[in-house]
Design a protein around this motif. Sequence first.
Motif, PDB file in Angstrom:
ATOM      1  N   GLY A 110       0.789  -1.223   0.000  1.00 13.23           N
ATOM      2  CA  GLY A 110       0.000   0.000   0.000  1.00 13.23           C
ATOM      3  C   GLY A 110       0.820   1.271   0.000  1.00 13.23           C
ATOM      4  N   SER A 111       2.026   1.248   0.590  1.00 14.01           N
ATOM      5  CA  SER A 111       2.808   2.480   0.735  1.00 14.01           C
ATOM      6  C   SER A 111       4.053   2.491  -0.140  1.00 14.01           C
ATOM      7  CB  SER A 111       3.217   2.647   2.203  1.00 14.01           C
ATOM      8  OG  SER A 111       4.011   1.550   2.635  1.00 14.01           O
ATOM      9  N   GLN A 112       4.152   1.612  -1.117  1.00 18.03           N
ATOM     10  CA  GLN A 112       5.358   1.558  -1.936  1.00 18.03           C
ATOM     11  C   GLN A 112       4.996   1.197  -3.377  1.00 18.03           C
ATOM     12  OE1 GLN A 112       7.926  -1.900  -1.219  1.00 18.03           O
ATOM     13  NE2 GLN A 112       6.391  -2.646   0.236  1.00 18.03           N
ATOM     14  N   PRO A 113       5.899   1.497  -4.304  1.00 18.86           N
ATOM     15  CA  PRO A 113       5.627   1.132  -5.703  1.00 18.86           C
ATOM     16  C   PRO A 113       5.544  -0.386  -5.858  1.00 18.86           C
ATOM     17  CG  PRO A 113       7.450   2.709  -5.539  1.00 18.86           C
ATOM     18  CD  PRO A 113       7.168   2.222  -4.154  1.00 18.86           C
ATOM     19  N   PHE A 114       4.804  -0.801  -6.863  1.00 22.96           N
ATOM     20  CA  PHE A 114       4.693  -2.223  -7.127  1.00 22.96           C
ATOM     21  C   PHE A 114       4.659  -2.439  -8.637  1.00 22.96           C
ATOM     22  CE2 PHE A 114       0.362  -0.716  -7.167  1.00 22.96           C
ATOM     23  CZ  PHE A 114      -0.242  -1.424  -8.191  1.00 22.96           C
ATOM     24  N   PHE A 115       4.827  -3.684  -9.039  1.00 26.11           N
ATOM     25  CA  PHE A 115       4.797  -4.051 -10.452  1.00 26.11           C
ATOM     26  C   PHE A 115       3.652  -5.041 -10.681  1.00 26.11           C
ATOM     27  CE2 PHE A 115       9.065  -2.634  -9.722  1.00 26.11           C
ATOM     28  CZ  PHE A 115       9.450  -2.009 -10.901  1.00 26.11           C
ATOM     29  N   GLU A 116       3.056  -4.946 -11.862  1.00 28.81           N
ATOM     30  CA  GLU A 116       1.953  -5.848 -12.206  1.00 28.81           C
ATOM     31  C   GLU A 116       2.403  -6.820 -13.286  1.00 28.81           C
ATOM     32  OE1 GLU A 116       0.256  -5.793 -15.292  1.00 28.81           O
ATOM     33  OE2 GLU A 116      -1.213  -7.340 -14.761  1.00 28.81           O
ATOM     34  N   ARG A 117       2.060  -8.071 -13.119  1.00 29.21           N
ATOM     35  CA  ARG A 117       2.363  -9.093 -14.126  1.00 29.21           C
ATOM     36  C   ARG A 117       1.251 -10.125 -14.112  1.00 29.21           C
ATOM     37  NH1 ARG A 117       7.147  -9.846 -17.600  1.00 29.21           N
ATOM     38  NH2 ARG A 117       6.975 -11.963 -18.387  1.00 29.21           N
ATOM     39  N   GLY A 118       0.578 -10.274 -15.234  1.00 30.27           N
ATOM     40  CA  GLY A 118      -0.494 -11.252 -15.313  1.00 30.27           C
ATOM     41  C   GLY A 118      -1.626 -10.980 -14.344  1.00 30.27           C
ATOM     42  N   GLY A 119      -1.887  -9.690 -14.073  1.00 30.47           N
ATOM     43  CA  GLY A 119      -2.967  -9.343 -13.165  1.00 30.47           C
ATOM     44  C   GLY A 119      -2.611  -9.483 -11.704  1.00 30.47           C
ATOM     45  N   GLN A 120      -1.366  -9.770 -11.371  1.00 28.96           N
ATOM     46  CA  GLN A 120      -0.936  -9.918  -9.989  1.00 28.96           C
ATOM     47  C   GLN A 120       0.104  -8.863  -9.641  1.00 28.96           C
ATOM     48  OE1 GLN A 120       0.266 -14.120 -10.173  1.00 28.96           O
ATOM     49  NE2 GLN A 120      -1.462 -14.597  -8.837  1.00 28.96           N
ATOM     50  N   ALA A 121       0.167  -8.531  -8.367  1.00 26.15           N
ATOM     51  CA  ALA A 121       1.071  -7.476  -7.895  1.00 26.15           C
ATOM     52  C   ALA A 121       2.332  -8.093  -7.296  1.00 26.15           C
ATOM     53  CB  ALA A 121       0.367  -6.604  -6.863  1.00 26.15           C
ATOM     54  N   TYR A 122       3.462  -7.450  -7.565  1.00 24.67           N
ATOM     55  CA  TYR A 122       4.756  -7.904  -7.046  1.00 24.67           C
ATOM     56  C   TYR A 122       5.496  -6.713  -6.438  1.00 24.67           C
ATOM     57  CZ  TYR A 122       4.119 -12.075  -9.959  1.00 24.67           C
ATOM     58  OH  TYR A 122       3.641 -13.223 -10.538  1.00 24.67           O
ATOM     59  N   CYS A 123       6.195  -6.967  -5.357  1.00 26.66           N
ATOM     60  CA  CYS A 123       7.084  -5.931  -4.852  1.00 26.66           C
ATOM     61  C   CYS A 123       8.259  -5.791  -5.817  1.00 26.66           C
ATOM     62  CB  CYS A 123       7.582  -6.268  -3.440  1.00 26.66           C
ATOM     63  SG  CYS A 123       8.698  -7.700  -3.339  1.00 26.66           S
ATOM     64  N   LYS A 124       8.995  -4.696  -5.678  1.00 28.52           N
ATOM     65  CA  LYS A 124      10.064  -4.394  -6.625  1.00 28.52           C
ATOM     66  C   LYS A 124      11.092  -5.508  -6.692  1.00 28.52           C
ATOM     67  CE  LYS A 124      13.320  -0.670  -7.725  1.00 28.52           C
ATOM     68  NZ  LYS A 124      13.835   0.659  -7.289  1.00 28.52           N
ATOM     69  N   GLU A 125      11.528  -6.018  -5.548  1.00 21.56           N
ATOM     70  CA  GLU A 125      12.579  -7.045  -5.508  1.00 21.56           C
ATOM     71  C   GLU A 125      12.117  -8.344  -6.149  1.00 21.56           C
ATOM     72  OE1 GLU A 125      16.196  -8.803  -4.941  1.00 21.56           O
ATOM     73  OE2 GLU A 125      15.642  -6.686  -4.725  1.00 21.56           O
ATOM     74  N   ASP A 126      10.937  -8.792  -5.789  1.00 25.44           N
ATOM     75  CA  ASP A 126      10.461 -10.068  -6.332  1.00 25.44           C
ATOM     76  C   ASP A 126      10.175  -9.981  -7.827  1.00 25.44           C
ATOM     77  OD1 ASP A 126      10.642 -11.642  -4.079  1.00 25.44           O
ATOM     78  OD2 ASP A 126       8.701 -11.006  -3.309  1.00 25.44           O
ATOM     79  N   TYR A 127       9.717  -8.819  -8.288  1.00 25.15           N
ATOM     80  CA  TYR A 127       9.470  -8.678  -9.719  1.00 25.15           C
ATOM     81  C   TYR A 127      10.769  -8.808 -10.508  1.00 25.15           C
ATOM     82  CZ  TYR A 127       8.076  -6.764 -14.206  1.00 25.15           C
ATOM     83  OH  TYR A 127       7.852  -6.606 -15.550  1.00 25.15           O
ATOM     84  N   HIS A 128      11.816  -8.102 -10.059  1.00 23.95           N
ATOM     85  CA  HIS A 128      13.090  -8.171 -10.776  1.00 23.95           C
ATOM     86  C   HIS A 128      13.682  -9.585 -10.716  1.00 23.95           C
ATOM     87  CE1 HIS A 128      13.420  -4.060 -11.952  1.00 23.95           C
ATOM     88  NE2 HIS A 128      13.336  -3.594 -10.721  1.00 23.95           N
ATOM     89  N   GLN A 129      13.567 -10.222  -9.555  1.00 29.07           N
ATOM     90  CA  GLN A 129      14.108 -11.578  -9.433  1.00 29.07           C
ATOM     91  C   GLN A 129      13.373 -12.556 -10.346  1.00 29.07           C
ATOM     92  OE1 GLN A 129      16.749 -12.627  -7.927  1.00 29.07           O
ATOM     93  NE2 GLN A 129      17.285 -10.802  -6.758  1.00 29.07           N
ATOM     94  N   ALA A 130      12.092 -12.331 -10.540  1.00 28.76           N
ATOM     95  CA  ALA A 130      11.294 -13.284 -11.312  1.00 28.76           C
ATOM     96  C   ALA A 130      11.290 -12.998 -12.811  1.00 28.76           C
ATOM     97  CB  ALA A 130       9.852 -13.289 -10.784  1.00 28.76           C
ATOM     98  N   PHE A 131      11.321 -11.702 -13.195  1.00 27.97           N
ATOM     99  CA  PHE A 131      11.048 -11.391 -14.595  1.00 27.97           C
ATOM    100  C   PHE A 131      12.104 -10.547 -15.303  1.00 27.97           C
ATOM    101  CE2 PHE A 131       6.886 -11.666 -12.354  1.00 27.97           C
ATOM    102  CZ  PHE A 131       6.450 -12.847 -12.919  1.00 27.97           C
ATOM    103  N   SER A 132      12.971  -9.864 -14.599  1.00 30.13           N
ATOM    104  CA  SER A 132      13.952  -9.013 -15.274  1.00 30.13           C
ATOM    105  C   SER A 132      15.007  -9.861 -15.979  1.00 30.13           C
ATOM    106  CB  SER A 132      14.639  -8.083 -14.263  1.00 30.13           C
ATOM    107  OG  SER A 132      13.739  -7.117 -13.785  1.00 30.13           O
ATOM    108  N   PRO A 133      15.570  -9.349 -17.085  1.00 31.72           N
ATOM    109  CA  PRO A 133      16.654 -10.093 -17.758  1.00 31.72           C
ATOM    110  C   PRO A 133      17.869 -10.218 -16.844  1.00 31.72           C
ATOM    111  CG  PRO A 133      16.457  -7.865 -18.635  1.00 31.72           C
ATOM    112  CD  PRO A 133      15.270  -8.077 -17.753  1.00 31.72           C
TER     113      PRO A 133
END
Length: 318
Positions: free
Chosen positions: A119-142
């Motif tokens: 709620g108080s920080q940026p997040f990323f969306e993938r496939g309709g689901q929300a990810y925190c910044k760290e988990d998004y990069h670990q899962a999807f970034s090159p």
Amino acid sequence: SLSATPSSPISVPQPLLPSSSSTAAAQQLDKLLADLGHIQSKEPPAVGQGTKVPAEPEPSLDNMLSSLTQVLQDLGITAAPAGICAACHKPIAGKVLTALGKTWHPEHFTCVRCGQELGSQPFFERGGQAYCKEDYHQAFSPRCTYCAGPIREKVLTALNQTWHPEHFFCAHCGKAFGDDGFHEQNGKPYCWQDFLALFALKCQGCERPITDNYLSALQGVWHPECFVCTECLSGFAGGSFFELEGRPYCELHFHHRQGSICHGCHRPVTGHCVTAAGRKYHPEHFICAYCLGQLQKGTFCEHGDKMYCQACHDKLFL
């Protein structure tokens, strides 16, 4: 003068007494509010200390809120929910968070991988689901080819791979690439100097890398200017040369190395040869040092380093 005229009596409104149901609802409301205040004022136990198990289980917050909603309805107060939480599917009576086109209890809008509140920080969306910044990069970034870590900002693409810009450097010396760019070998980038030193053909003459025209000879390659006689460093007229121990020689120095130089004219002996006193001669140069007559093997005498016919030898030295 004023006169008083009798009129019909006016009824004075009296305060209404709450009905039993209203009194019970008000009492229940007071109790629920007190319980809510008690829950909010409770502090978590200190680390390492045990917690006492209550004799009677306390009502859950969801159950209390549900009861509060019912009590308000019994009192004639209708509380319209702000929305339905997309996570727990229950009405949202307090703060509401809107994200991904849905409404959420703030505490229920969390990272799908680690469960951290978003709620108080940026997040990323993938496939309709929300990810925190760290988990998004670990899962999807090159991933960087050098360090294998996720690339969070600028990405450099080279050799059909992705890199952090600061991790794309010469695989041998570690220096960043300048205006010369890079050269690839076995999937790795190299600067021009290291590429030549490690992988370029080496001249058999000077052992430096060959970057332009070259000659192939003696099972190796040569700079044209390096393919010369090993002894006198002169080029080969007509391209003809002699080989000895893997090195090129002109005719004269080849025969010098072979010991096949005429002792009389100091030129190579390539045909018939006369050997005498450990030296080689062209037959026509095997002559008496005094009369210059041609000598025959077995009919000469040696004095000093010169050959004489028998007659001249006897005449001069006997």
